[in-house]
Scaffold this motif. Structure first.
Motif, PDB file in Angstrom:
ATOM      1  N   GLU A   1      62.388  34.841  88.726  1.00 22.85           N
ATOM      2  CA  GLU A   1      61.612  34.512  87.529  1.00 22.85           C
ATOM      3  C   GLU A   1      60.393  33.658  87.886  1.00 22.85           C
ATOM      4  O   GLU A   1      59.303  33.855  87.345  1.00 22.85           O
ATOM      5  N   PHE A   2      60.573  32.727  88.808  1.00 19.00           N
ATOM      6  CA  PHE A   2      59.471  31.882  89.255  1.00 19.00           C
ATOM      7  C   PHE A   2      58.349  32.724  89.825  1.00 19.00           C
ATOM      8  O   PHE A   2      57.178  32.544  89.481  1.00 19.00           O
ATOM      9  N   LEU A   3      58.687  33.681  90.685  1.00 18.67           N
ATOM     10  CA  LEU A   3      57.678  34.527  91.310  1.00 18.67           C
ATOM     11  C   LEU A   3      57.023  35.456  90.288  1.00 18.67           C
ATOM     12  O   LEU A   3      55.820  35.736  90.366  1.00 18.67           O
ATOM     13  N   GLU A   4      57.788  35.940  89.308  1.00 20.36           N
ATOM     14  CA  GLU A   4      57.203  36.767  88.248  1.00 20.36           C
ATOM     15  C   GLU A   4      56.182  35.981  87.439  1.00 20.36           C
ATOM     16  O   GLU A   4      55.112  36.491  87.104  1.00 20.36           O
ATOM     17  N   LEU A   5      56.527  34.743  87.110  1.00 17.29           N
ATOM     18  CA  LEU A   5      55.641  33.933  86.274  1.00 17.29           C
ATOM     19  C   LEU A   5      54.392  33.463  87.008  1.00 17.29           C
ATOM     20  O   LEU A   5      53.373  33.166  86.380  1.00 17.29           O
ATOM     21  N   THR A   6      54.450  33.376  88.323  1.00 17.94           N
ATOM     22  CA  THR A   6      53.274  32.948  89.074  1.00 17.94           C
ATOM     23  C   THR A   6      52.298  34.088  89.278  1.00 17.94           C
ATOM     24  O   THR A   6      51.122  33.839  89.559  1.00 17.94           O
ATOM     25  N   GLY A   7      52.751  35.309  89.159  1.00 18.31           N
ATOM     26  CA  GLY A   7      51.859  36.468  89.147  1.00 18.31           C
ATOM     27  C   GLY A   7      50.978  36.632  90.367  1.00 18.31           C
ATOM     28  O   GLY A   7      49.816  36.981  90.247  1.00 18.31           O
ATOM     29  N   GLY A   8      51.489  36.386  91.553  1.00 21.36           N
ATOM     30  CA  GLY A   8      50.721  36.606  92.764  1.00 21.36           C
ATOM     31  C   GLY A   8      49.706  35.532  93.093  1.00 21.36           C
ATOM     32  O   GLY A   8      48.837  35.745  93.926  1.00 21.36           O
ATOM     33  N   LEU A   9      49.796  34.373  92.449  1.00 18.93           N
ATOM     34  CA  LEU A   9      48.889  33.270  92.763  1.00 18.93           C
ATOM     35  C   LEU A   9      49.216  32.710  94.140  1.00 18.93           C
ATOM     36  O   LEU A   9      50.340  32.835  94.622  1.00 18.93           O
ATOM     37  N   SER A  10      48.248  32.078  94.759  1.00 20.92           N
ATOM     38  CA  SER A  10      48.503  31.445  96.052  1.00 20.92           C
ATOM     39  C   SER A  10      49.350  30.189  95.838  1.00 20.92           C
ATOM     40  O   SER A  10      49.443  29.663  94.726  1.00 20.92           O
ATOM     41  N   ILE A  11      49.937  29.713  96.901  1.00 18.22           N
ATOM     42  CA  ILE A  11      50.773  28.514  96.824  1.00 18.22           C
ATOM     43  C   ILE A  11      49.948  27.323  96.349  1.00 18.22           C
ATOM     44  O   ILE A  11      50.407  26.528  95.526  1.00 18.22           O
TER      45      ILE A  11
ATOM     46  N   GLU B   1      47.307  27.397  94.372  1.00 20.75           N
ATOM     47  CA  GLU B   1      47.022  27.549  92.942  1.00 20.75           C
ATOM     48  C   GLU B   1      48.254  27.227  92.094  1.00 20.75           C
ATOM     49  O   GLU B   1      48.140  26.597  91.043  1.00 20.75           O
ATOM     50  N   ILE B   2      49.430  27.636  92.562  1.00 23.98           N
ATOM     51  CA  ILE B   2      50.668  27.333  91.835  1.00 23.98           C
ATOM     52  C   ILE B   2      50.886  25.816  91.814  1.00 23.98           C
ATOM     53  O   ILE B   2      51.220  25.245  90.779  1.00 23.98           O
ATOM     54  N   ALA B   3      50.680  25.186  92.952  1.00 26.29           N
ATOM     55  CA  ALA B   3      50.864  23.732  93.032  1.00 26.29           C
ATOM     56  C   ALA B   3      49.904  23.016  92.093  1.00 26.29           C
ATOM     57  O   ALA B   3      50.280  22.047  91.431  1.00 26.29           O
ATOM     58  N   ARG B   4      48.676  23.498  92.000  1.00 26.84           N
ATOM     59  CA  ARG B   4      47.702  22.877  91.100  1.00 26.84           C
ATOM     60  C   ARG B   4      48.126  23.058  89.647  1.00 26.84           C
ATOM     61  O   ARG B   4      48.060  22.128  88.858  1.00 26.84           O
ATOM     62  N   LYS B   5      48.614  24.247  89.309  1.00 26.53           N
ATOM     63  CA  LYS B   5      49.067  24.483  87.934  1.00 26.53           C
ATOM     64  C   LYS B   5      50.255  23.603  87.565  1.00 26.53           C
ATOM     65  O   LYS B   5      50.345  23.104  86.450  1.00 26.53           O
ATOM     66  N   LEU B   6      51.177  23.432  88.500  1.00 30.54           N
ATOM     67  CA  LEU B   6      52.387  22.658  88.227  1.00 30.54           C
ATOM     68  C   LEU B   6      52.212  21.178  88.544  1.00 30.54           C
ATOM     69  O   LEU B   6      53.138  20.395  88.358  1.00 30.54           O
TER      70      LEU B   6
END
Length: 176
Positions: free
Chosen positions: A12-22, A24-29
């Motif tokens: 689910e985590f990977l689905e919700l991140t939608g192919g973003l880089s690590i 970009e995910i860290a910045r969002k979270l």
């Protein structure tokens, strides 16, 4: 069942991140990239609130109007500096000091004292001057403008913060 309530699944985590880089995910979270790498590698369980935040961000992205205006730095700030200007640095106003510290070390905004010690100890004024000369400071201001909307109030709660004085900022949305 209890562990399912505390932790989300990697799929689910990977689905919700939608192919973003690590990064970009860290910045969002609003966490470090090492944390995200640990989640993806399975070394750390993914807390439920990270999954919920990603769900909310995805929902916001789907429901946002296409002609939504992006706030500009000239808009009213969400946080106003609660510190005195530095007489030795008239070219760096308190709002810019607050932005610089807020982007790179936001936990030092919890009190005026910790803010002042950080600014002095890490020579923040000179770093801001250098960033202005190189044209990098506008990106810091833009990032601060986004972050200041969500300043965590929880840093100021609990016995640990009793008697440390006021924070380095005040909420710009309330009357002073």
């Amino acid at each position: 069942m209890f562990a399912e309530q505390l932790h989300g699944g990697l799929h689910e985590f990977l689905e919700l991140t939608g192919g973003l880089s690590i990064a970009e995910i860290a910045r969002k979270l609003r966490c470090c990239s090492r944390t995200i790498r640990n989640y993806v590698a399975g070394r750390s369980p993914i807390p439920w609130h990270r999954i919920e935040l990603l769900r909310l961000l995805a929902l916001d992205a789907r429901t946002a109007p296409e002609n939504q205006t992006v706030p500009t730095p000239s808009d009213e700030p969400a946080a106003i500096a609660n510190i005195d200007p530095d007489p030795a640095a008239p070219d760096v106003p308190p709002a810019e000091l607050l932005a610089g510290v807020g982007v790179y070390a936001p936990h030092f905004l919890s009190s005026r004292r910790s803010f002042a010690l950080y600014v002095r100890g890490w020579n923040v004024v000179e770093k801001i001057r250098c960033a202005k000369r190189e044209g990098r400071f506008s990106a810091v201001l833009a990032r601060w403008h986004e972050q200041a909307v969500e300043l965590p109030r929880m840093w100021r709660s609990g016995r640990m913060f009793a008697g440390i004085g006021p924070p380095a900022y005040v909420d710009g949305k309330t009357d002073l």
